[in-house]
Write a protein that holds these residues in place. Structure first.
Motif, PDB file in Angstrom:
ATOM      1  N   GLU A 111      -3.984  52.081 -38.136  1.00  0.00           N
ATOM      2  CA  GLU A 111      -3.424  52.365 -36.808  1.00  0.00           C
ATOM      3  C   GLU A 111      -1.961  51.937 -36.705  1.00  0.00           C
ATOM      4  OE1 GLU A 111      -7.634  52.700 -36.723  1.00  0.00           O
ATOM      5  OE2 GLU A 111      -6.409  50.988 -37.380  1.00  0.00           O
ATOM      6  N   LYS A 115       1.155  54.294 -35.815  1.00  0.00           N
ATOM      7  CA  LYS A 115       2.058  53.930 -34.705  1.00  0.00           C
ATOM      8  C   LYS A 115       3.518  53.954 -35.178  1.00  0.00           C
ATOM      9  CE  LYS A 115       2.924  50.445 -31.130  1.00  0.00           C
ATOM     10  NZ  LYS A 115       4.380  50.447 -31.310  1.00  0.00           N
ATOM     11  N   LEU A 118       4.704  57.467 -35.500  1.00  0.00           N
ATOM     12  CA  LEU A 118       5.011  58.040 -34.182  1.00  0.00           C
ATOM     13  C   LEU A 118       6.312  57.467 -33.613  1.00  0.00           C
ATOM     14  CD1 LEU A 118       1.456  58.013 -32.553  1.00  0.00           C
ATOM     15  CD2 LEU A 118       2.837  60.044 -33.012  1.00  0.00           C
ATOM     16  N   ASP A 119       6.466  56.159 -33.711  1.00  0.00           N
ATOM     17  CA  ASP A 119       7.658  55.506 -33.144  1.00  0.00           C
ATOM     18  C   ASP A 119       8.946  55.987 -33.806  1.00  0.00           C
ATOM     19  OD1 ASP A 119       6.034  54.090 -31.470  1.00  0.00           O
ATOM     20  OD2 ASP A 119       6.094  52.216 -32.621  1.00  0.00           O
ATOM     21  N   ASN A 121       9.314  59.045 -34.998  1.00  0.00           N
ATOM     22  CA  ASN A 121       9.370  60.513 -34.839  1.00  0.00           C
ATOM     23  C   ASN A 121       9.235  61.268 -36.163  1.00  0.00           C
ATOM     24  OD1 ASN A 121       9.806  60.516 -31.954  1.00  0.00           O
ATOM     25  ND2 ASN A 121      11.892  59.785 -32.379  1.00  0.00           N
ATOM     26  N   LYS A 223       0.858  65.444 -33.042  1.00  0.00           N
ATOM     27  CA  LYS A 223       1.524  64.262 -32.485  1.00  0.00           C
ATOM     28  C   LYS A 223       0.784  63.761 -31.246  1.00  0.00           C
ATOM     29  CE  LYS A 223       6.069  62.576 -31.016  1.00  0.00           C
ATOM     30  NZ  LYS A 223       7.504  62.937 -30.836  1.00  0.00           N
ATOM     31  N   THR A 224       0.407  64.682 -30.359  1.00  0.00           N
ATOM     32  CA  THR A 224      -0.312  64.317 -29.133  1.00  0.00           C
ATOM     33  C   THR A 224      -1.657  63.694 -29.459  1.00  0.00           C
ATOM     34  OG1 THR A 224       0.754  66.111 -27.915  1.00  0.00           O
ATOM     35  CG2 THR A 224      -1.263  65.208 -26.975  1.00  0.00           C
ATOM     36  N   GLU A 227      -1.314  60.151 -30.762  1.00  0.00           N
ATOM     37  CA  GLU A 227      -1.108  59.236 -29.629  1.00  0.00           C
ATOM     38  C   GLU A 227      -2.425  58.960 -28.915  1.00  0.00           C
ATOM     39  OE1 GLU A 227       3.497  60.628 -28.584  1.00  0.00           O
ATOM     40  OE2 GLU A 227       1.776  61.542 -27.553  1.00  0.00           O
ATOM     41  N   LEU A 230      -4.661  56.471 -30.899  1.00  0.00           N
ATOM     42  CA  LEU A 230      -4.180  55.098 -30.746  1.00  0.00           C
ATOM     43  C   LEU A 230      -4.499  54.549 -29.357  1.00  0.00           C
ATOM     44  CD1 LEU A 230      -0.679  55.100 -32.507  1.00  0.00           C
ATOM     45  CD2 LEU A 230      -2.874  54.356 -33.429  1.00  0.00           C
ATOM     46  N   LYS A 231      -4.302  55.370 -28.339  1.00  0.00           N
ATOM     47  CA  LYS A 231      -4.549  54.945 -26.962  1.00  0.00           C
ATOM     48  C   LYS A 231      -6.020  54.594 -26.742  1.00  0.00           C
ATOM     49  CE  LYS A 231      -4.138  56.490 -22.154  1.00  0.00           C
ATOM     50  NZ  LYS A 231      -3.754  57.613 -21.248  1.00  0.00           N
ATOM     51  N   THR A 251      -7.160  59.421 -38.429  1.00  0.00           N
ATOM     52  CA  THR A 251      -5.855  58.820 -38.686  1.00  0.00           C
ATOM     53  C   THR A 251      -5.430  59.012 -40.139  1.00  0.00           C
ATOM     54  OG1 THR A 251      -7.076  56.721 -38.820  1.00  0.00           O
ATOM     55  CG2 THR A 251      -5.800  57.111 -36.828  1.00  0.00           C
TER      56      THR A 251
END
Length: 376
Positions: A111, A115, A118-119, A121, A223-224, A227, A230-231, A251
């Motif tokens: 995870e 993350k 994603l952070d 990009n 990408k969505t 997210e 992770l959420k 993942t």
């Protein structure tokens, strides 16, 4: 270059090899920790995972040392490309981060890798889930047994299964759900343990599945969905096309989406004969290869790892297998062959030969370095 301090967390559960399973398992459940480092004198000597516990049922009094498997580790000086490559090749949920002395610093989870991706990009907004999901999806009917779900997970080396009712998604079950059900038995009633375990294995999977299920669509942005995973603190989700399960996105699939960017390749290639392509045998061979590869990776960087099998003789219903292992490292190539009626034994013997030859080579290199320093 990413500082690995940004990625690791301190594990809330760490085991000593002499700890008992009855003391560690409740902590794994309470802290929601899928992977537990096994540490002796501050050094990582193995990992305890739900996958290990799923494969065999043991007493709660069993020592962790007998249950843990060899661990791949990440060195504090590794760059992110090496980190992502290790998750890609091992499909691990978490990997210990160690210093140069192999002492535990923390754990890097899948995870935290996602993350960071994603952070920074690194996932193109145009990438869709259906391009990277695992398909077709393996699923199980709600009325099928816990034993069947366990067998499918072990056979296909997966940690969760969508559960269907009349071919529609009804729930999801994980290896953790099965392990927790099996080890919920009160061991004080020793005479009834076997009977109770048989009852749990025979009961329908709907009794322990989670429902409702978080699902996504194949047309969703990768990408969505990353997210979302992770959420919701989940490692994967079924992909639906209407009511039909089109696949599963996890993942690890998100990490795989960066194959070309990081030039990710699988270091293991096993050429199996027709007699070894049965799922049960193949899964067992894969497990052996994974464990021995972990040992070798502690010694050096593995560039390529190949295993081939040749049927050399037959006797009644038995086959004699010759196994050849080829390992490429920065210290050179190592090749070893062994023959046995049991292909698993042949694999172990051949890899152990390679391991011994690699150790000898590393000792020579180390000795040479010492001589050079003394001359200086």
């Amino acid at each position: 270059m990413v500082d690995l301090e940004e990625l690791y967390v301190e594990p809330q559960v760490v085991a000593n090899p002499n700890d008992r399973l009855r003391d560690i398992l409740p902590k794994m459940k309470e802290k929601n920790q899928w992977v537990v480092p096994v540490v002796l004198h501050k050094k990582v000597i193995g990992l305890l995972t739900y996958k290990d516990l799923l494969k065999r049922r043991v007493s709660l009094d069993a020592k962790i040392l007998t249950l843990s498997s060899p661990s791949v580790t990440i060195c504090e000086k590794d760059d992110f490309s090496k980190v992502i490559a290790k998750f890609y090749t091992t499909k691990a949920r978490a990997i210990p981060l160690v210093n140069k002395n192999k002492e535990l610093i923390g754990i890097i989870t899948r995870e935290s890798v996602v993350k960071y991706i994603l952070d920074t990009n690194q996932i193109d907004n145009n990438k869709k889930v259906r391009e990277y999901m695992s398909s077709p999806a393996l699923a199980i009917d709600a009325e099928e047994s816990v034993a069947r779900a366990r067998w499918l997970m072990i056979r296909d080396n997966i940690s969760r299964l969508p559960v269907t009712r009349e071919n529609k998604l009804d729930g999801i079950v994980s290896s953790r759900d099965i392990v927790n059900a099996l080890y919920s038995i009160n061991e004080k009633k020793r005479s009834s343990i076997l009977t109770e375990e048989e009852r749990i294995m025979a009961m329908p999977i709907k009794e322990i599945m989670s429902s409702p299920v978080i699902s996504v669509k194949g047309s969703d942005s990768l990408k969505t969905v990353a997210e979302l995973l992770l959420k919701k603190n989940i490692s994967g989700a079924p992909v639906l096309e209407g009511d039909f399960i089109e696949g599963v996105i996890s993942t690890i699939d998100i990490i795989k989406s960066l194959e070309s960017k990081y030039n990710l390749t699988m270091p293991i290639e096993a050429k199996l004969t027709s007699g070894l392509k049965k799922e049960e045998i193949k899964a067992e061979i894969d497990g052996v290869i994974e464990r021995y590869l972990s040992k070798l990776e502690k010694m050096t960087d593995i560039i390529d790892f190949k295993i081939s099998f040749k049927e050399t003789a037959k006797s009644q219903d038995k086959t004699l297998y010759k196994t050849t292992v080829t390992v490429s490292t920065k210290e050179g190539n190592f090749i070893a062959s062994e023959t046995d009626w049991d292909p698993i034994v042949a694999v172990k013997k051949a890899v152990e030969k390679v391991e011994n030859n690699l150790i000898k080579k590393l000792k020579k290199i180390d000795k040479s370095k010492k001589v050079t320093k003394e001359e200086e």
